[in-house]
Design an enzyme around this catalytic site. Structure first.
Site, short mmCIF file in Angstrom:
data_model
loop_
_atom_site.label_atom_id
_atom_site.label_comp_id
_atom_site.label_asym_id
_atom_site.label_seq_id
_atom_site.Cartn_x
_atom_site.Cartn_y
_atom_site.Cartn_z
N ASP A 152 0.79 -1.08 0.09
CA ASP A 152 0.22 -0.02 -0.01
C ASP A 152 0.86 1.39 -0.06
O ASP A 152 0.71 2.00 0.70
CB ASP A 152 -1.04 -0.21 1.22
CG ASP A 152 -1.88 1.27 1.34
OD1 ASP A 152 -2.17 2.00 0.16
OD2 ASP A 152 -2.62 1.50 2.45
N HIS A 168 -2.15 12.36 -2.83
CA HIS A 168 -1.52 11.22 -3.38
C HIS A 168 -2.87 9.95 -3.53
O HIS A 168 -2.65 8.95 -4.10
CB HIS A 168 -0.47 10.60 -2.31
CG HIS A 168 -1.07 10.52 -0.91
ND1 HIS A 168 -1.48 11.32 -0.22
CD2 HIS A 168 -1.14 9.38 -0.29
CE1 HIS A 168 -1.71 10.89 1.09
NE2 HIS A 168 -1.75 9.76 1.02
N ASP A 172 -2.14 9.29 9.98
CA ASP A 172 -2.80 8.70 9.19
C ASP A 172 -4.07 7.76 9.73
O ASP A 172 -3.85 7.43 10.89
CB ASP A 172 -1.98 7.67 8.26
CG ASP A 172 -2.56 6.83 7.30
OD1 ASP A 172 -3.01 7.52 6.34
OD2 ASP A 172 -2.84 5.54 7.23
N GLU A 175 -5.38 12.74 9.88
CA GLU A 175 -6.07 12.47 8.47
C GLU A 175 -7.37 11.78 9.03
O GLU A 175 -7.45 10.88 9.43
CB GLU A 175 -5.25 11.74 7.76
CG GLU A 175 -6.04 11.42 6.42
CD GLU A 175 -6.05 10.02 5.95
OE1 GLU A 175 -6.10 9.64 4.83
OE2 GLU A 175 -5.60 8.88 6.77
#
Lengths: 552, 424
Positions: free
Chosen positions: A67, A315, A208, A250
């Site tokens: 990932d 991204h 994240d 995030e």
């Protein structure tokens, strides 16, 4: 030093202009076809000249790279493809010497299934401390209210592990098992990871997937109070150990839910404003300001020390999770007629292709990004209008090598082209012979020059990063007009969202006697009176005005 | 930084040795020929004007080898002198700033730290290499602070047309246009300041910047102008300094002084882009007439330097100067001496274009700054041709016009700064 990477101002992130880049995509210093810290180090002057103030590096840790590095196998080292820890230290020092701050990724929620913690856990007896690093179950029926995020790739958030003879929980790919934050040992491990990078001198962390840290049955397993408690503990730890470092959350959630990640200024310093981004694109396509004004009006106030992070592209895919079904349908029709462009609940395209490579539209969007309340994030390559490659899987189409020159491999690497981690973009419109830094460096009318000037201009005015925002309501809905205020200063921003010339009559009577001074050219406009202030805006035109006392 | 020596008061005020009302500081580097007279003049001034105040003399010496320290001790009495030590930086020893005082920034920082430590309400700093210090300087630099509550006292020196010309042509007009304060000698080595300003100075982040050795005096004036501080000037008469070591060439002086100005303004954009116009500040003392003897100056040589520079450096100038300016310069090279005049707005726009080129790093900064030398020579020739036998008032009037040129062209600087247009 007059300016160091770790800025003296604890609110430095409010005035920052962040540049997001994957190390592997930026520059290959050792000619193996993969970008690395040596290459990034060589390009720091470019970034300094661009004017950005902070670099956000995508994951660069040892990983199986299933990932793109968000599946971490070792939190305290550098993936060998990108260099060594020593290379990172040299890069960090060089960045700080140039006044650039560096933010790195902290993937709290999950690890790679190759991480030693997981390998140890799956073999450990149930109930043992080692096993409890992750979330296990004998059934896959727990937490059924939790949605599946990667709907194109995963059918369940549970995956059976034959070694453990149990299901493990994962909110993302099945090779990314979620850590168990009910286990204090996991929290301690992660604080140790933080300390490692803090001690090296990094200036902040992008956290994240923050909403998913803790699971509880009969909930969505998102934004739980226990998750916020973890974030508070992390923040308190950072403030005690390294004040001035920044946490960026995030949390792809509605603004009201994201708001909770600021806490009372005691959780994250920053959080992405996800919903505003698709609505900016929607407003542009509709030629109507309402999607923007609606979402901004739904945005709750945040503590003074906190800040929104704003972006046009990044991204990942242009996420449409936080829009209504109708809005999503509209966005798909407007921006991804090619089904190849759709991924999960989003559109995997870069900025320039999204807007048909229209320079005026790019400029307008950047103008909005830079003048909305928050800290703007620029995705690498968007400053030169790079394109994408829809035929690469997942989100790899927007992670192609940076286009430095028109030479072999776009100047990204001197390796055999077959060795590149990804093919460079080669189509006739966005391919590296047409779109590259070197060419735009030699063209004073290029997008790169324009971006440099915009960044330079934006940095002159703290009001953009720190000021309040209030919308005006001109009758013409194709025109977006708003005031930004900070201390004594007032900035008027006016944007034409349409492809044709538009008139606007603005009620500026509260500022009668002041003179709008257009900020880019430092040009005085007629003094404001009591009647509506009339402006004409060219296609996709936008103006920023300082409102100054006449003759001051 | 460490302090040595006694803390005893120069005058007989009965206060603890760790406290002082006034600090008088000398900066020195091989100044044995002058420091004794300077110190005695200041001591006499203190006795005359501040007999009841607790005063400390502070010496920040840059490693003199000629007996400067001993001369200072002898002049004020060894027990009355605090000598501060500071890091001069190895690299600076081989690259002397134009004023001949290595490590000057560190010296001033050490002085200010000492003044703060002593709780001084006023501090005066004087270069020990001067021939013209008088007891009255103490009054002029300190009284505005202690009596009139000014924070920064800048010297007003009486100078002929060709003296202090970099200040007249560049530093003063640009300082005034940028920061709105009509302070004629903002880069002077002498100044007085309040305890409040001392604290502000010590909070600044410029002390360790590379150009600090040459630029610190100017930066202190800028810091005062940019803050909420009351500023004034004090007439000190003439300033005649002894030469320290080998004289520094004009090109290096320009690069150091102008480079310091340009470097600093990059960090104060949010201030100077909001300042409109300028304001006069009070001046203490009566401005005397100018002396009859101006130092000789080879005007023909300056004009030839300008013409030669146009031929040799025009290519470099086109990186920063727009075509219309280049055309104006060409016309100037063809002008006969008796009509040779550098237009004030042209000069201001040239300086602003150089500011922008410096900021954008269109070429190595030192190269860019040194390429300014022939242009400056042309300006100086023009100025001296106009002001050759002028009175001080006429010189002031002419400098005022230069300043107005910088003020009126400031809009040009701001617009170009905000949206730079690359010329090459």
């Amino acid at each position: 030093m007059r300016r160091t990477g770790n800025a003296d101002d604890p609110l430095w992130y409010k005035d920052a202009i962040i540049y997001e880049l994957p190390v592997k995509s930026f520059c290959d210093g050792n000619e193996d076809g993969v970008g690395d810290f040596q290459g990034l180090h060589e390009k720091l002057d470019y970034l300094q000249n661009l004017g950005v103030t902070c670099l956000w590096l995508l994951p660069f840790f040892p990983s199986p790279l299933k990932d793109d590095g968000y599946d971490i196998a070792d939190y305290v080292n550098v993936h060998p493809s990108y260099g060594t820890l020593d290379d990172f230290k040299k890069f960090l020092q060089a960045a700080h010497e140039r006044g650039l701050q560096v933010v790195i990724e902290l993937v709290l929620n999950h690890t790679s299934d190759q991480h030693p913690w997981f390998q140890r856990a799956r073999s450990a007896p149930p109930g043992s401390p080692e096993r409890d690093y992750y979330v296990w179950s004998d059934t896959d029926q727990l937490y059924q209210q939790a949605r599946i995020i990667f709907v194109d790739a995963e059918r369940s958030n549970w995956t059976w592990d034959p070694v453990a003879q149990a299901y493990y929980w994962h909110r993302f790919f099945q090779h990314q098992p979620d850590l168990n934050y009910d286990n204090p040992a996991v929290v301690r491990e992660m604080l140790a990871v933080l300390d490692f990078w803090l001690d090296l001198g990094v200036d902040g962390f992008r956290i994240d997937a923050v909403p998913y840290l803790v699971e509880r049955d009969n909930t969505s397993c998102e934004n739980l109070p226990e998750t916020h408690a973890i974030m508070k503990a992390i923040r308190a730890h950072i403030d005690a150990r390294a004040p001035g470092r920044m946490l960026l959350a995030e949390a792809n959630q509605l603004p009201a839910d994201v708001r909770a990640y600021f806490g009372d200024g005691d959780q994250c310093h920053m959080a992405y404003h996800f919903p505003v981004m698709p609505r900016i694109f929607m407003a542009l396509h509709l030629e109507d300001r309402q999607p923007i004004t609606d979402v901004m009006e739904q945005t709750p106030p945040i503590p003074d020390s906190c800040q929104w992070a704003l972006f046009l592209r990044n991204h990942d895919e242009l996420t449409l999770e936080m829009v209504t079904d109708d809005e999503r349908d509209y966005m798909y029709l407007a921006y991804s007629m090619d089904p190849q462009a759709r991924l999960n609940l989003g559109i995997r395209r870069r900025l320039a292709p999204l807007v048909g490579n229209s320079r005026p539209r790019i400029e307008l969007l950047v103008g909005l990004l830079f003048s909305f309340p928050g800290t703007p994030i620029i995705y690498y390559g968007d400053e030169i209008g790079m394109g994408d490659n829809l035929y690469l899987g997942d989100r790899n189409g927007v992670r192609t090598p940076m286009q430095w020159t028109g030479d072999r491999n776009a100047g990204f690497s001197r390796a055999d082209p077959a060795r590149l981690y990804s093919p460079v973009v080669m189509d006739p419109v966005y391919g590296y012979p047409a779109v590259n830094v070197e060419a735009q460096e030699s063209d004073a009318a290029s997008l790169l020059y324009w971006m440099r000037n915009m960044i330079r201009l934006r940095k002159l005015f703290k009001v953009f990063g720190r000021g309040t925002m209030e919308f005006l309501s001109p009758a013409n809905r194709k025109v977006l007009a708003y005031l930004r205020r900070y201390r004594e200063g007032v900035i008027l921003c006016v944007a034409n969202l349409s492809r044709t010339v538009q008139p606007a009559e603005l009620d500026l009577s509260a500022f009668a006697g002041l003179t709008p001074v257009e900020m880019l050219g430092y040009t005085e406009f007629p003094t404001i009176g009591t009647l509506p202030y009339f402006l004409t805006l060219g296609p996709y035109g936008f103006y920023w005005f300082e409102l100054e006392r006449s003759g001051s | 930084m460490a302090s040595t020596g006694s803390n005893s008061s120069v005058q007989g005020a009965d206060v603890p040795a760790s406290r002082a009302d006034i600090v008088v500081a000398l900066t020195s580097h091989n100044d044995v020929r002058t420091i004794g007279a300077v110190a005695r003049a200041l001591r006499d001034g203190l006795a005359r004007y501040f007999a009841s105040s607790a005063v400390r003399f502070v010496l920040a010496d840059a490693g003199s080898t000629d007996g400067t320290r001993e001369a200072a001790r002898e002049a004020v009495g060894p027990s009355a002198l605090m000598e501060v030590e500071y890091e001069r930086g190895a690299e600076e020893l081989g690259k002397l700033p134009y004023h001949g005082h290595p490590g000057r920034a560190a010296a001033l920082r050490a002085i200010l730290q000492t003044a703060q430590g002593l709780g001084a309400g006023a501090c005066a700093v004087i270069d020990a290499g001067l021939h013209t210090v008088e007891p009255a300087w103490i009054e002029r630099l300190i009284v505005p602070v202690l009596t009139d509550k000014f924070d920064y006292v800048s010297p007003y020196y009486v100078r002929h047309a060709n003296e202090g010309a970099i200040t007249k042509s560049i530093v003063y007009p640009m300082f005034r246009a940028l920061y709105g304060v009509r302070l004629r000698q903002p880069a002077a080595s002498e100044f007085g300041c309040s305890g409040r300003l001392v604290a502000h100075y010590l909070e600044q982040d410029f002390w360790d910047v590379e150009q600090a050795a040459a630029g610190i005096d100017l930066w202190l004036a800028v810091a005062a102008a940019c803050g909420e501080f009351r500023t004034c000037e004090a007439v000190l008469g003439a300033r005649v300094a002894a030469t320290r070591g080998t004289p520094v060439d004009l090109s290096t002086i320009l690069a150091q002084v102008v480079g310091a100005l340009f470097t600093d303004l990059e960090h104060r954009v949010d201030v100077w882009q909001r300042v409109r116009g300028s304001a006069a500040i009070p001046i203490f003392g009566t401005v005397p007439g100018i002396g009859p003897e101006a130092p000789p100056l080879n005007v023909d040589g300056l004009m030839e330097s300008f013409r030669l520079g146009y031929r040799e450096l025009r290519e470099i100038w086109t990186w920063v100067l727009p075509p219309r300016t280049i055309v104006e310069l060409r016309k100037l090279t063809e002008t006969v001496p008796n009509r040779f005049r550098f237009d004030d707005r042209l000069w201001a726009s040239i300086m602003y274009d150089f500011v922008l080129g410096y900021s954008l790093r269109v070429m190595p900064r030192d190269h860019l700054l040194r390429s300014l030398t022939p242009l400056y020579a042309g300006w100086l020739a023009s100025f001296v041709l106009q002001m050759g036998s002028a009175t001080l008032a006429q010189i002031e009037e002419r400098v005022e016009q230069v300043c107005l040129g910088f003020e009126s062209e400031k809009r040009y600087l701001i617009s170009r700064w905000r949206w730079p247009e690359r010329l090459r």
